[in-house]
Design a protein around this motif. Structure first.
Motif, PDB file in Angstrom:
ATOM      1  N   CYS B  72       0.856  -1.187   0.000  1.00  0.00           N
ATOM      2  CA  CYS B  72       0.000   0.000   0.000  1.00  0.00           C
ATOM      3  C   CYS B  72       0.888   1.231   0.000  1.00  0.00           C
ATOM      4  O   CYS B  72       2.102   1.132   0.079  1.00  0.00           O
ATOM      5  N   GLU B 320     -13.612   3.304  -2.993  1.00  0.00           N
ATOM      6  CA  GLU B 320     -14.362   3.052  -1.768  1.00  0.00           C
ATOM      7  C   GLU B 320     -14.802   1.593  -1.790  1.00  0.00           C
ATOM      8  O   GLU B 320     -15.114   1.061  -2.850  1.00  0.00           O
ATOM      9  N   GLN B 321     -14.854   0.975  -0.611  1.00  0.00           N
ATOM     10  CA  GLN B 321     -15.329  -0.421  -0.534  1.00  0.00           C
ATOM     11  C   GLN B 321     -16.761  -0.437  -0.033  1.00  0.00           C
ATOM     12  O   GLN B 321     -17.064  -1.097   0.958  1.00  0.00           O
ATOM     13  N   THR B 479     -10.081  -7.979   7.556  1.00  0.00           N
ATOM     14  CA  THR B 479     -10.347  -7.010   6.501  1.00  0.00           C
ATOM     15  C   THR B 479     -10.764  -7.768   5.254  1.00  0.00           C
ATOM     16  O   THR B 479     -10.872  -8.996   5.262  1.00  0.00           O
ATOM     17  N   SER B 482      -9.129  -4.933  -1.181  1.00  0.00           N
ATOM     18  CA  SER B 482      -7.885  -4.185  -1.329  1.00  0.00           C
ATOM     19  C   SER B 482      -7.357  -3.631  -0.005  1.00  0.00           C
ATOM     20  O   SER B 482      -6.176  -3.312   0.092  1.00  0.00           O
ATOM     21  N   SER B 483      -8.204  -3.511   1.009  1.00  0.00           N
ATOM     22  CA  SER B 483      -7.704  -3.019   2.294  1.00  0.00           C
ATOM     23  C   SER B 483      -6.718  -3.991   2.930  1.00  0.00           C
ATOM     24  O   SER B 483      -6.023  -3.644   3.890  1.00  0.00           O
ATOM     25  N   VAL B 530     -11.482  -3.841   9.667  1.00  0.00           N
ATOM     26  CA  VAL B 530     -11.045  -2.649   8.932  1.00  0.00           C
ATOM     27  C   VAL B 530     -11.571  -2.681   7.507  1.00  0.00           C
ATOM     28  O   VAL B 530     -11.422  -3.682   6.797  1.00  0.00           O
ATOM     29  N   GLU B 531     -12.175  -1.594   7.075  1.00  0.00           N
ATOM     30  CA  GLU B 531     -12.703  -1.526   5.708  1.00  0.00           C
ATOM     31  C   GLU B 531     -12.863  -0.070   5.289  1.00  0.00           C
ATOM     32  O   GLU B 531     -12.931   0.836   6.131  1.00  0.00           O
ATOM     33  N   GLN B 532     -12.936   0.136   3.971  1.00  0.00           N
ATOM     34  CA  GLN B 532     -13.018   1.508   3.470  1.00  0.00           C
ATOM     35  C   GLN B 532     -14.451   1.833   3.049  1.00  0.00           C
ATOM     36  O   GLN B 532     -14.781   1.874   1.866  1.00  0.00           O
ATOM     37  N   PRO B 562      -7.258   7.104   0.997  1.00  0.00           N
ATOM     38  CA  PRO B 562      -6.904   5.722   1.302  1.00  0.00           C
ATOM     39  C   PRO B 562      -6.758   5.528   2.808  1.00  0.00           C
ATOM     40  O   PRO B 562      -6.424   6.471   3.537  1.00  0.00           O
ATOM     41  N   LEU B 563      -7.007   4.341   3.259  1.00  0.00           N
ATOM     42  CA  LEU B 563      -6.692   3.984   4.641  1.00  0.00           C
ATOM     43  C   LEU B 563      -5.176   3.998   4.768  1.00  0.00           C
ATOM     44  O   LEU B 563      -4.474   3.456   3.922  1.00  0.00           O
TER      45      LEU B 563
END
Ligand SMILES: Cc1ncc(C[n+]2csc(CCOP(=O)(O)OP(=O)(O)O)c2C)c(N)n1
Ligand code: SF4
Ligand SMILES: [Mg+2]
Lengths: 275, 578
Positions: B72, B320-321, B479, B482-483, B530-532, B562-563
């Motif tokens: 990342c 965004e997720q 998670t 992509s996170s 954890v998620e976006q 981004p996270l």
């Protein structure tokens, strides 16, 4: 040994139609199976694709491969099938609501894409399956539906004119009450290379009993048809009362069909990523 | 060499951002830098960001490279290369700088914005413009790139090779001028910023974007027909696939809308050709009715959904997720199906391939949730793994007398006949049906077919690929998609500090491997999901499935930012633990 000529009944499945007695769609089913027999189509090489509506129930009643999809999307499903399987004879069937309202966009694009398939719309100027609401081909003053108690007040959709404008190369109109002519139209439509559109006046006895009167109104086109002249076709369609039958327009346009010979192996395509 | 300005070699790698106004060539410069890092044996990642203009607006390329895999972007940037200052404030949030950062800029570009002065970053001025204008058609991005290469410690020869590679399509003249500009920038100031030893050329390296990786995975899975409607950020999948499908004997059909594309691939799949479409949120919304049709008629299809900010048109160009809910629950009726998410660009090949094969084998729908940041980023990676199994659709080629399309079987999968097969004719239907496919509204048939469609998924052994699990300890981060990249980075940092953490990155979201997940959570004292997205969609899903203890916590941060690892680390700090 001579192979016996196929009969229409060979093309009927053993599933009993759900239609009301007297529904025009029975005659369309009969004419289609006759046309298939006349052409000697090999059943398993035929796929009949439809959406949702009384008319769209048709595929299950034919002894071939069938796809009864969702409301309005028959042409899309059929286009994908034909793109992937050019070897099949693809016949699409449905109603006026399915094809001209919810599926209107696909109708336009199927006309212009001109894939080799036959599109039969059983037009009863009503939504039969949902119990009698106005469709795009219903006259604006028809007020028998509770949903439009004063009529729709909206001018009718002219399917043939729209098909012509959208680029269809074969446009015909038939009548369920004239089965032998209808069979002939369907034979020609199936034979036509490219997108062939057949609007069939197919009365709904239950919600449009007035359509029994079509018998007196339907008449063949008086013009010298079919024409290859788009302007002439447009004039005829515009002047028409919507009750004339026959093949109106028949031209061979280039047929769209992806057919790509395999040239590479997948592993060759990965090379672009190597560093 | 000035040791004060030289950071120590770090296995965090090196982070560079290149920004510039429309047409300044920031992204091209970024691509060259990334390719040069690859030449030197580094792995890396490049994401892009653009202003709202359709074409020609300011843009930024963000690059991070390291001898190790890059999961990342970091918390901060080591280097900002500002080609000019126009609209730079748009990127301030996306490109955090600190006193440890260096800013390379041109004194001719005017005053350095106060926003950038305030972070205490060191400024190094290089006359990009003066150098560039000394060359016919000279471009200042190439001068800046030369100067940046010095700061990053990348060799001139590697830079030159990648200039040739990236610009080759533009003609020899352009390449020559670019090389001269590059040289001028490179030779201006010789103080490097870091000394990560170059690993040297590595075998088996790939340079690929996430969208390409999904496309390749689709082809590996056997997809030979695609119908789709253009949409950001999924279009590159389609643009990559179209010519390649043709060469492989397949085809891509540009549909009139997403209602068409989903139904087209259903039709093609009914014809026996593994089929797929790619879209983003608005398109997925339109496809939902079609997905139900595929599911009930048991016609396999795969949909790649490259998520962007939602709902509605949302933020089309940013990640965004937030489509997990629609993917899991969007269909009407009881509609069990497959939902998968690639965990990285490298994993997108495997996950998409697996998704297609599962859809084919289980005769159902597979939704693959990629996202903008994964799809539109480019990565330098080790050659990606692929599916070891080769799952295929069960096809009945010589049906017996009483062929039943929806026959109940041991594994609840019934072999399908394909059009053209004598004796196997049936009508596929979105109406509930009996085993023959005949429409039925009988309770017994409905229950039977509902059970069939559920159990074929429930009973299938998905093996160990449902998640990537790493690390031990008593704290765990769950998670998805992509996170996983940023979460793995967090775990790595914790390990560096002598702390243990377990990461569970879910690749298969539905059907959820609930028992396996609970096993993996045994003994965990702290669990963070954890998620976006804004609503904590995974968190709530896992709770609803009874997979989480009540003490589990949620870290849900919506896009478009981004996270970042630091944000997650803070959420794990002892005072934040229950
Ligand atoms: C998305 C969706 N909207 C509405 C319906 C309800 N519906 C079923 S059939 C139909 C109209 C059918 O009319 P038509 O196509 O003219 O066929 P007919 O029954 O008249 O033969 C409608 C509105 C549906 N099945 N799906
Ligand atoms: S409702 Fe009308 S269209 Fe439907 S089956 Fe009955 S008669 Fe035919
Ligand atoms: Mg109707």
């Amino acid at each position: 040994m001579a192979v016996p000529a196929p009969k229409a009944k060979n093309y009927k499945s053993d599933i009993k139609p759900v239609w009301c007695p007297g529904c025009g769609h029975f005659a369309v089913l009969a004419a289609l199976t006759k046309a298939m027999a006349h052409l000697g189509l090999i059943k398993e090489n035929v796929a009949v694709v439809s959406g949702i509506g009384c008319s769209s129930r048709l595929p299950a009643y034919i002894d071939s491969y069938g796809f009864h999809g969702i409301h309005g999307r028959a042409l899309a499903a059929a286009s994908g099938l034909k793109a992937a399987r050019p070897d099949l004879t693809v016949i699409v069937a449905g109603g006026d609501g399915d094809g001209f309202s919810i599926g209107g966009n696909h109708f336009l694009h199927a006309c212009r894409r001109n894939m080799d398939m036959t599109y039969i719309v059983m037009d009863n100027e009503v939504y039969g399956m949902t119990k009698g609401q106005a469709s795009p081909t219903t006259r604006p003053t028809w007020s028998d539906s509770k949903m439009t108690p004063h009529g729709t007040g909206i001018p009718r959709f002219n399917p043939a004119a729209i098909a012509l404008a959208a680029g269809a190369g074969f446009i015909a109109r038939g009548y369920a009450g004239e089965p032998s002519e209808l069979t002939r139209l369907l034979v020609e439509a199936i034979q036509h290379p490219g997108f062939a559109f057949v609007q069939v006046l197919s009365g709904c006895v239950t919600f449009r009993p007035d359509q029994r009167g079509w018998k007196e109104l339907v008449h063949p086109f008086i013009d010298d048809l079919p024409t290859e002249d788009r302007t002439k076709a447009a004039q005829i369609i515009q002047a028409d009362d919507g009750k004339a039958t026959g093949v109106i327009y028949a031209v061979r346009f280039p047929v769209w069909q992806p057919e790509n010979p395999k040239e590479v192996e997948l592993s060759d395509l990965e090379e672009e990523f190597h560093r | 060499m000035n040791n004060d300005s030289q950071a120590s070699a770090s296995d965090d790698g090196f982070s560079v951002a290149i920004t510039g106004s429309g047409g300044s060539g920031a992204v091209t410069a970024g691509r060259i830098l990334l390719e040069a890092a690859a030449q030197c044996g580094f792995q890396g990642l490049m994401t892009r960001s653009a202003g709202p203009q359709i074409r020609g607006g300011e843009s930024a390329a963000m690059i991070r490279f390291s001898p190790d895999p890059v999961a990342c972007m970091g918390d901060e940037y080591d280097l900002l290369v500002a080609l000019d200052w126009l609209n730079i404030e748009r990127f301030a949030d996306e490109i955090p700088l600190s006193a440890k950062s260096l800013i390379l800029c041109d004194p001719a570009a005017g005053e350095i914005p106060a926003l950038l002065r305030s972070n205490g970053a060191e400024i190094r001025e290089v006359p990009f413009k003066v150098f560039a204008s000394g060359l016919p058609e000279g471009r200042l991005n190439m001068v800046a790139l030369g100067a940046a290469a010095v700061v990053c410690g990348l060799e001139l020869s590697a830079m030159e090779a990648s200039v040739r590679q990236v610009l080759q399509g533009k003609g020899e003249q352009v390449v020559e001028t670019a090389l001269r500009a590059l040289g001028l920038g490179y030779n201006h100031d010789h103080r490097p910023r870091i000394t990560i030893p170059s690993p040297g050329r590595q075998d088996n390296r790939w340079s690929i974007t996430g969208n390409q990786a999904c496309g390749l995975g689709a082809l590996l899975g056997g997809v030979r027909f695609v119908a789709a409607y253009p949409i950001t950020p999924a279009s590159e999948i389609l643009e990559w696939l179209a010519p390649r499908l043709e060469k492989l004997g397949g085809s891509l059909l540009q549909a009139e809308d997403e209602l068409a594309s989903i139904n087209m691939i259903i039709g093609a799949s009914f014809g026996g050709v593994p089929s797929l479409t790619a879209t983003s949120g608005p398109g997925l919304s339109l496809m939902v009715e079609g997905l139900g049709l595929a599911l009930v008629s048991e016609t396999p299809v795969t949909v790649i959904n490259v998520m962007r900010g939602g709902p509605s048109t949302g933020i089309p160009t940013k990640s965004e997720q937030s489509d997990l809910n629609i993917a899991l629950y969007g269909l009407h009726g009881d509609a069990p199906h497959l939902v998968l998410a690639p965990l990285s660009i490298r994993d997108a090949v495997f996950t998409t391939q697996w998704a297609v094969q599962l859809a084919e084998h289980l005769q159902t729908i597979s939704l693959v949730l990629s996202d903008q940041s994964l799809g539109q980023s480019q990565a330098i990676i080790e050659a990606p793994p692929r599916c070891k199994q080769s799952l295929q659709r069960a096809v009945e080629r010589s049906p017996g007398g009483d062929y039943r399309r929806y026959q109940l079987t041991q594994d609840n999968i019934s072999a399908m006949t394909l059009p053209g097969t004598p004796g196997g004719m049936y009508t596929a239907d979105g109406l509930e049906h009996n085993t023959r496919g005949t429409p039925s509204s009988m309770a017994a048939d409905h229950r039977e077919q509902l059970n069939k469609r559920l159990r074929k998924l429930e009973k299938y052994d998905f093996g160990d690929d449902w998640a990537e699990i790493e690390g031990e300890g008593e704290q765990c981060i769950i998670t998805w998609g992509s996170s996983a990249g940023v979460v793995k980075e967090v775990a790595r940092r914790l390990r560096q500090q002598g702390e243990e953490a377990r990461v569970i990155a879910l690749r298969l979201l539905a059907p959820l491997r609930r028992q396996r997940l609970r096993q993996a959570l045994e003994g965990m004292r702290k669990i963070l999901v954890v998620e976006q997205n804004h609503g904590g969609q995974l968190f709530h899903y896992l709770h609803a499935q009874g997979a989480l203890p009540p003490s589990a916590q949620s870290l849900a941060q919506p896009g478009p930012l981004p996270l970042r690892p630091g944000r997650i680390l803070r959420a794990l700090e002892p005072e934040n633990r229950r």
